[in-house]
Design a protein around this motif. Structure first.
Motif, PDB file in Angstrom:
ATOM      1  N   MET A 123      32.284 -54.576  -8.043  1.00 19.13           N
ATOM      2  CA  MET A 123      31.027 -54.205  -7.416  1.00 19.13           C
ATOM      3  C   MET A 123      31.083 -54.399  -5.900  1.00 19.13           C
ATOM      4  O   MET A 123      30.682 -53.514  -5.143  1.00 19.13           O
ATOM      5  N   LEU A 124      31.596 -55.514  -5.450  1.00 24.31           N
ATOM      6  CA  LEU A 124      31.692 -55.770  -4.017  1.00 24.31           C
ATOM      7  C   LEU A 124      32.588 -54.733  -3.341  1.00 24.31           C
ATOM      8  O   LEU A 124      32.253 -54.211  -2.279  1.00 24.31           O
ATOM      9  N   SER A 125      33.707 -54.401  -3.971  1.00 28.47           N
ATOM     10  CA  SER A 125      34.598 -53.381  -3.413  1.00 28.47           C
ATOM     11  C   SER A 125      33.920 -52.018  -3.364  1.00 28.47           C
ATOM     12  O   SER A 125      34.064 -51.281  -2.389  1.00 28.47           O
ATOM     13  N   LEU A 126      33.166 -51.688  -4.413  1.00 23.31           N
ATOM     14  CA  LEU A 126      32.474 -50.398  -4.430  1.00 23.31           C
ATOM     15  C   LEU A 126      31.473 -50.292  -3.288  1.00 23.31           C
ATOM     16  O   LEU A 126      31.325 -49.234  -2.686  1.00 23.31           O
ATOM     17  N   ILE A 127      30.813 -51.384  -3.003  1.00 20.05           N
ATOM     18  CA  ILE A 127      29.783 -51.365  -1.963  1.00 20.05           C
ATOM     19  C   ILE A 127      30.383 -51.432  -0.564  1.00 20.05           C
ATOM     20  O   ILE A 127      29.932 -50.754   0.344  1.00 20.05           O
ATOM     21  N   SER A 128      31.424 -52.227  -0.386  1.00 19.63           N
ATOM     22  CA  SER A 128      31.919 -52.485   0.967  1.00 19.63           C
ATOM     23  C   SER A 128      33.061 -51.570   1.416  1.00 19.63           C
ATOM     24  O   SER A 128      33.280 -51.411   2.614  1.00 19.63           O
ATOM     25  N   ASP A 129      33.781 -50.959   0.486  1.00 23.00           N
ATOM     26  CA  ASP A 129      34.963 -50.180   0.863  1.00 23.00           C
ATOM     27  C   ASP A 129      34.791 -48.676   0.655  1.00 23.00           C
ATOM     28  O   ASP A 129      35.770 -47.947   0.618  1.00 23.00           O
ATOM     29  N   THR A 130      33.575 -48.207   0.546  1.00 21.01           N
ATOM     30  CA  THR A 130      33.333 -46.818   0.167  1.00 21.01           C
ATOM     31  C   THR A 130      33.308 -45.856   1.352  1.00 21.01           C
ATOM     32  O   THR A 130      33.064 -46.268   2.480  1.00 21.01           O
ATOM     33  N   ASN A 131      33.547 -44.592   1.053  1.00 23.73           N
ATOM     34  CA  ASN A 131      33.463 -43.539   2.061  1.00 23.73           C
ATOM     35  C   ASN A 131      32.348 -42.543   1.726  1.00 23.73           C
ATOM     36  O   ASN A 131      32.296 -41.462   2.272  1.00 23.73           O
TER      37      ASN A 131
END
Length: 143
Positions: A123-131
């Protein structure tokens, strides 16, 4: 173009598929959008898998059946994608790029902070690393 034109909804389990559909489909339907349901089979990166590929694919079919039925009932176009990857968030982003998704929408999955710390927090990766836009939907069961 609407935020909900082409929405990738990652689904990890039957319960997750139900919760995500409950939270997302009304929004997608009202926008005239379509769903790309995605199930990622996490590969162990050299570690033996807990279940065979066939077992995991059968489970994905069960999960997709829920999404297909819910989308059909709502009159929403639905496509399903099964992907394999060692990094779940990265795999979700790759598929979102592949289908030119307007957004990624998901319902956060439960789990203790320790589990998230030890396993990596998708979840954190989806929110913080998205384009692209990521929509975090409320879980109706937790309301």
């Amino acid at each position: 173009m609407s935020l909900f034109d082409r929405v990738v909804i990652p689904v990890a389990s039957e319960k997750d598929a139900e919760a995500t559909c409950d939270a997302a489909l009304e929004r997608i339907e009202s926008a005239g959008g379509r769903v790309i349901a995605l199930h990622v089979i996490e590969k162990g990166g050299g570690v033996p898998d807990k279940a065979s590929v066939e077992q995991r694919e059968e489970r994905a079919d069960d999960i997709f059946d829920i999404v297909r039925k819910r989308c059909s009932d709502a009159g929403i176009s639905c496509e399903t994608k099964l992907a394999f990857g060692t990094d779940v968030a990265e795999t979700i982003f790759d598929i979102a790029d592949e289908v030119d998704a307007t957004a990624i929408a998901f319902t956060p999955r439960g789990g203790s902070r320790w589990v998230k710390l030890l396993t990596g927090d998708v979840m954190l990766s989806l929110i913080s690393d998205t384009n692209r836009p990521v929509v975090v939907l409320p879980d109706a069961e937790e309301d």
